[in-house]
Write a protein that holds these residues in place. Structure first.
Motif, PDB file in Angstrom:
ATOM      1  N   ASP A 131       0.425  -1.334  -0.422  1.00 58.72           N
ATOM      2  CA  ASP A 131       0.363  -0.053   0.162  1.00 58.72           C
ATOM      3  C   ASP A 131       0.860   1.174   0.587  1.00 58.72           C
ATOM      4  O   ASP A 131       0.591   2.244   0.129  1.00 58.72           O
ATOM      5  CB  ASP A 131      -1.185  -0.238   1.240  1.00 58.72           C
ATOM      6  CG  ASP A 131      -2.103  -1.234   1.022  1.00 58.72           C
ATOM      7  OD1 ASP A 131      -2.384  -1.120   0.104  1.00 58.72           O
ATOM      8  OD2 ASP A 131      -2.325  -1.604   2.028  1.00 58.72           O
ATOM      9  N   HIS A 183       8.438   7.507  -0.456  1.00 55.53           N
ATOM     10  CA  HIS A 183       7.356   6.766   0.457  1.00 55.53           C
ATOM     11  C   HIS A 183       8.303   5.325   0.792  1.00 55.53           C
ATOM     12  O   HIS A 183       8.969   4.757   2.120  1.00 55.53           O
ATOM     13  CB  HIS A 183       6.076   6.529   0.290  1.00 55.53           C
ATOM     14  CG  HIS A 183       4.997   6.067   1.444  1.00 55.53           C
ATOM     15  ND1 HIS A 183       4.184   6.838   2.351  1.00 55.53           N
ATOM     16  CD2 HIS A 183       5.268   4.280   2.042  1.00 55.53           C
ATOM     17  CE1 HIS A 183       3.379   5.756   3.052  1.00 55.53           C
ATOM     18  NE2 HIS A 183       4.077   4.514   2.528  1.00 55.53           N
ATOM     19  N   HIS A 198       8.820  11.073   6.042  1.00 54.24           N
ATOM     20  CA  HIS A 198       6.993  10.577   5.945  1.00 54.24           C
ATOM     21  C   HIS A 198       6.198  11.067   6.704  1.00 54.24           C
ATOM     22  O   HIS A 198       6.205  11.926   8.217  1.00 54.24           O
ATOM     23  CB  HIS A 198       8.035   8.932   6.530  1.00 54.24           C
ATOM     24  CG  HIS A 198       6.930   7.846   6.469  1.00 54.24           C
ATOM     25  ND1 HIS A 198       6.765   7.257   5.057  1.00 54.24           N
ATOM     26  CD2 HIS A 198       6.360   6.955   7.211  1.00 54.24           C
ATOM     27  CE1 HIS A 198       6.163   6.583   5.365  1.00 54.24           C
ATOM     28  NE2 HIS A 198       5.627   6.341   6.829  1.00 54.24           N
ATOM     29  N   ILE A 199       4.789  10.454   6.083  1.00 51.02           N
ATOM     30  CA  ILE A 199       4.224  10.795   7.579  1.00 51.02           C
ATOM     31  C   ILE A 199       2.994   9.545   7.255  1.00 51.02           C
ATOM     32  O   ILE A 199       2.849   8.550   5.929  1.00 51.02           O
ATOM     33  CB  ILE A 199       3.089  12.346   5.984  1.00 51.02           C
ATOM     34  CG1 ILE A 199       3.920  13.456   6.592  1.00 51.02           C
ATOM     35  CG2 ILE A 199       1.786  12.501   7.277  1.00 51.02           C
ATOM     36  CD1 ILE A 199       2.976  14.269   5.338  1.00 51.02           C
ATOM     37  N   ASP A 200       3.115   8.781   7.960  1.00 52.39           N
ATOM     38  CA  ASP A 200       2.722   7.965   8.850  1.00 52.39           C
ATOM     39  C   ASP A 200       1.198   7.883   9.034  1.00 52.39           C
ATOM     40  O   ASP A 200       0.520   8.524   8.458  1.00 52.39           O
ATOM     41  CB  ASP A 200       3.282   6.986   9.779  1.00 52.39           C
ATOM     42  CG  ASP A 200       2.881   7.499  11.476  1.00 52.39           C
ATOM     43  OD1 ASP A 200       1.665   7.969  10.965  1.00 52.39           O
ATOM     44  OD2 ASP A 200       3.402   7.153  11.756  1.00 52.39           O
ATOM     45  N   HIS A 201       0.270   6.367   8.205  1.00 56.70           N
ATOM     46  CA  HIS A 201      -0.897   5.902   8.827  1.00 56.70           C
ATOM     47  C   HIS A 201      -1.818   6.976  10.174  1.00 56.70           C
ATOM     48  O   HIS A 201      -2.858   6.862   9.309  1.00 56.70           O
ATOM     49  CB  HIS A 201      -0.495   4.622   9.345  1.00 56.70           C
ATOM     50  CG  HIS A 201      -2.374   4.052   9.808  1.00 56.70           C
ATOM     51  ND1 HIS A 201      -2.965   4.084   8.737  1.00 56.70           N
ATOM     52  CD2 HIS A 201      -2.483   3.729  10.698  1.00 56.70           C
ATOM     53  CE1 HIS A 201      -4.027   3.513   8.638  1.00 56.70           C
ATOM     54  NE2 HIS A 201      -4.195   2.499  10.329  1.00 56.70           N
ATOM     55  N   PHE A 202      -0.815   6.971  11.004  1.00 57.76           N
ATOM     56  CA  PHE A 202      -1.436   8.279  11.508  1.00 57.76           C
ATOM     57  C   PHE A 202      -1.312   9.799  11.237  1.00 57.76           C
ATOM     58  O   PHE A 202      -2.037  10.418  13.177  1.00 57.76           O
ATOM     59  CB  PHE A 202      -0.805   8.008  13.649  1.00 57.76           C
ATOM     60  CG  PHE A 202      -1.106   5.962  13.628  1.00 57.76           C
ATOM     61  CD1 PHE A 202      -2.282   5.620  13.935  1.00 57.76           C
ATOM     62  CD2 PHE A 202       0.276   5.380  14.040  1.00 57.76           C
ATOM     63  CE1 PHE A 202      -2.504   4.678  14.590  1.00 57.76           C
ATOM     64  CE2 PHE A 202      -0.070   4.449  14.052  1.00 57.76           C
ATOM     65  CZ  PHE A 202      -0.818   3.817  14.408  1.00 57.76           C
ATOM     66  N   ASN A 257       1.271  11.557  11.462  1.00 62.24           N
ATOM     67  CA  ASN A 257       2.585  11.573  12.299  1.00 62.24           C
ATOM     68  C   ASN A 257       3.406  11.926  11.949  1.00 62.24           C
ATOM     69  O   ASN A 257       3.979  11.563  10.270  1.00 62.24           O
ATOM     70  CB  ASN A 257       3.709  10.522  13.489  1.00 62.24           C
ATOM     71  CG  ASN A 257       2.311  10.052  13.921  1.00 62.24           C
ATOM     72  OD1 ASN A 257       1.476  11.009  14.792  1.00 62.24           O
ATOM     73  ND2 ASN A 257       2.632   8.974  15.057  1.00 62.24           N
ATOM     74  N   TYR A 288       3.536  10.989  23.978  1.00 64.44           N
ATOM     75  CA  TYR A 288       2.477  11.048  24.124  1.00 64.44           C
ATOM     76  C   TYR A 288       1.346  12.013  25.544  1.00 64.44           C
ATOM     77  O   TYR A 288       0.593  12.912  24.839  1.00 64.44           O
ATOM     78  CB  TYR A 288       1.126  10.105  23.643  1.00 64.44           C
ATOM     79  CG  TYR A 288       1.424   9.980  22.072  1.00 64.44           C
ATOM     80  CD1 TYR A 288       2.593  10.515  21.297  1.00 64.44           C
ATOM     81  CD2 TYR A 288       0.870   8.772  20.917  1.00 64.44           C
ATOM     82  CE1 TYR A 288       3.376  10.134  19.877  1.00 64.44           C
ATOM     83  CE2 TYR A 288       1.132   8.321  20.515  1.00 64.44           C
ATOM     84  CZ  TYR A 288       2.168   8.839  19.330  1.00 64.44           C
ATOM     85  OH  TYR A 288       2.799   8.460  18.101  1.00 64.44           O
ATOM     86  N   GLY A 314      10.843   9.541  17.620  1.00 64.96           N
ATOM     87  CA  GLY A 314      10.494   8.540  17.131  1.00 64.96           C
ATOM     88  C   GLY A 314      10.966   6.736  17.068  1.00 64.96           C
ATOM     89  O   GLY A 314      12.083   6.918  18.103  1.00 64.96           O
ATOM     90  N   SER A 315      10.295   6.148  16.759  1.00 73.61           N
ATOM     91  CA  SER A 315      10.860   4.753  16.924  1.00 73.61           C
ATOM     92  C   SER A 315      11.964   4.455  16.112  1.00 73.61           C
ATOM     93  O   SER A 315      12.747   3.184  16.549  1.00 73.61           O
ATOM     94  CB  SER A 315       9.190   3.467  16.494  1.00 73.61           C
ATOM     95  OG  SER A 315       9.404   3.895  15.140  1.00 73.61           O
ATOM     96  N   VAL A 371       0.090  14.449  17.195  1.00 72.71           N
ATOM     97  CA  VAL A 371      -1.094  15.653  17.654  1.00 72.71           C
ATOM     98  C   VAL A 371      -1.972  14.077  19.132  1.00 72.71           C
ATOM     99  O   VAL A 371      -1.766  13.126  18.118  1.00 72.71           O
ATOM    100  CB  VAL A 371      -2.051  16.369  16.645  1.00 72.71           C
ATOM    101  CG1 VAL A 371      -3.267  16.241  18.204  1.00 72.71           C
ATOM    102  CG2 VAL A 371      -1.315  17.144  15.857  1.00 72.71           C
ATOM    103  N   GLU A 417      -4.197  11.884  20.018  1.00 74.59           N
ATOM    104  CA  GLU A 417      -5.329  11.926  19.297  1.00 74.59           C
ATOM    105  C   GLU A 417      -5.931  12.394  18.213  1.00 74.59           C
ATOM    106  O   GLU A 417      -7.164  12.278  18.394  1.00 74.59           O
ATOM    107  CB  GLU A 417      -6.066  11.382  20.392  1.00 74.59           C
ATOM    108  CG  GLU A 417      -5.338  10.516  21.576  1.00 74.59           C
ATOM    109  CD  GLU A 417      -6.997  10.096  22.948  1.00 74.59           C
ATOM    110  OE1 GLU A 417      -8.034  10.389  22.441  1.00 74.59           O
ATOM    111  OE2 GLU A 417      -6.527   9.427  24.156  1.00 74.59           O
ATOM    112  N   GLY A 418      -4.671  12.635  17.575  1.00 73.76           N
ATOM    113  CA  GLY A 418      -5.198  13.732  16.205  1.00 73.76           C
ATOM    114  C   GLY A 418      -3.900  13.319  14.942  1.00 73.76           C
ATOM    115  O   GLY A 418      -3.592  12.630  15.123  1.00 73.76           O
TER     116      GLY A 418
END
Lengths: 260, 260, 260
Positions: B44, B52, B175-179, B181, B208, B221-222, B230, B232-233
């Motif tokens: 994906d 990406h 990178h902008i991840d699934h969440f 971030n 967080y 980050g990991s 954010v 929960e955003g």
């Protein structure tokens, strides 16, 4: 005593999605120390949706052989106070946060251990990615023969779902599936011949083909519980009820549909 | 000298999506000559999004054991001039087009070979599906013991990302991840106690839970680099910055958040 | 006589999506009695889209080694009158409903057996989840050495696609892929140098790079049939044709594009 062995299986359930490298990183960590097969159950749990994950754990995991190790990472509290745990129930292992994802599968006899000892973690643990740095490591430890008490001390689970524990004789919509079907936790044996949900009384049918296209149909779903669907449509849109809605055995038989 | 063997692993990273048979065809081609396990990292990747894919290669592949063969098919120039390559770096193999997907993983020592000899291709190569007819064949060749110089001549890689090579002391959103971030390539060790991004100065927090729901939080980050989220955003929506945006160590400590 | 063995492979093609536990349940059922590797081809067939599944069966399954067992669960009639079958064709096995999903792969010599005997089903069969209770069980029976005639009696297949069987010298759009490309069943050898589709005549090019960005390009696709794409765009949106549209060899050469 059940011991997972090199012949066991590891399954994954996460809300990480499949666009990023998170799932791949977990698989890599596992592959570094064991050839145990890793099977994807889903990575498309809606973000942070603990109840969605709990239902998948309840229905998909039980089909696997005894000794399977299920890793469940739906973890809105990662890096915070919640406890990571190893759970043994129904002769399966479950690894993940104690936040309710194991609520159904631990309704009966189970044991749980906090993951606290370094042996079950990476040398450095990222505060945001316990899937890779804690839970994947724990899975490969069990897969290569560790007993769960090497993870940490015994604990009692505290995680719950919003609707708590089911009472006999009533049920709730606990899951809405890919097809928009409303899945309840009301066992077929407690439902009688009709149920009420969202203000409607619906007779229990045998198959979709008992009703017209576009009509509501209530039946015993693949989990052995009552489900409500729309033939070739979406029940969630038509009925407009949300998860948590009551699904009750009807006092009197419905006139709306066929009987079995 | 590293040699991939029948015990190695093949991973797949593509932008083929999962609706069609493309990924299945690649798995079939591999399965025709080896039992080497094939592990999905992702299919994906956004269509043609080389950057990406490069970030996933940089962060997920490194978790796998030495000798793993990573097949990366994000290939807008398929059938055209770009070169298909086998790359050896960090004791892993990487197979795919030389278009930037290996930019991060080849920042240090690496070797590369063009895939040019018939042994590393199907007898007939479709101009639009090198994933099946070139890269999957190359993977099974390495998995069954071929040395990479049987693919073709040594080459220097030319593929780059739009933002080129990172300079010490600065970073970018890569990178902008699934969440949602924002993931930067600025290593934690170069970031100090605060960073500037999108005109804002943000102190680096631990987790967080150091900030309120809906607030921006900056943390290590990991991947060991600075990330902006954010709680929960979605940070991508809130900050409105795109990939390539600078993420710089702040000259003076922020007053906006907690210190570590 | 072909016999699937413990060294065979099981593949899965479904429209179950990946949000729920359905696919995981099928994998669990298989894993309970065999270590046969299970490979995901796709679970993102559009809901109930038999023709979409049929094309994936035609193009992805053939890449797998002989003896592979392909389980195809796109089954709008589950619980009703349609017959579940085991099919042998091209030295592969195919398991699923007889509703057209096997239309392409059975155009030549094939044999089929109804799944009717209890040995090929779970003790209790859910009316809505034959993927788990019938087809996964059938797959593991074949994988562990059962002959297909242990499933039930020989039958003739009745499932068809809306456009029936292709006539020589004509083709149709039979699939629209992830990228919006229109895939026809017109073999390259019958197409000549140009085709007509949606009222347009299009010359057959060699690669995407023969045309400008945003332009239509017609070429021999990875299945050996004619495809129509838009370079870096979507042909389905630009041409506005649907599946089933005729793709015919052009009577006279086009003036719109390059020749091979």
């Amino acid at each position: 005593m059940l011991t997972a062995t090199a012949m066991s299986i590891i399954t994954l359930i996460t809300d990480f999605g499949t666009r990023d490298g998170f799932v791949g990183a977990m698989k890599g960590v596992i592959a570094r120390s064991t050839h145990t097969p890793v099977i994807d159950i889903t990575h498309d749990v809606p973000r942070h949706d603990v109840a969605h994950a709990a239902w998948i754990v309840a229905t998909a995991c039980r089909e696997f052989p005894k000794g399977t190790i299920h890793v469940v990472v739906v973890d809105p509290g990662v890096g915070g106070e919640r406890t990571g745990v190893v759970v043994r129930a129904h002769d399966h292992y479950f690894i993940g946060p104690d936040n309710g994802v194991f609520a159904y599968v631990t309704e009966g006899h189970h044991e749980a251990w906090a993951i606290r000892f370094p042996r079950f973690m990476a040398p450095r643990v990222s505060p945001t990615f316990h899937g890779r740095d804690v839970f994947a490591i724990a899975a490969r430890r069990l897969a290569t023969g560790d007993e769960p008490n090497l993870a940490g001390p015994r604990v009692g689970l505290v995680g719950m779902l919003p609707w708590g524990v089911r009472q006999a004789g009533e049920g709730r919509v606990v899951h809405i599936d890919h097809f928009g079907n409303l899945v309840s936790d009301l066992p077929a044996g407690e439902a009688g011949t009709a149920v009420t949900v969202g203000g409607q009384t619906l007779a229990i049918a045998s198959t979709y083909e008992d009703v017209d296209v576009g009509a509501l149909v209530t039946y015993v779903g693949s989990a052995g519980t009552i489900e409500i669907a729309v033939r070739e449509g979406r029940a969630d849109h038509l009925l407009g009820v949300a998860r948590g809605a009551l699904v009750m055995p009807a006092r009197e038989p419905s006139t709306l549909g066929p009987y079995r």
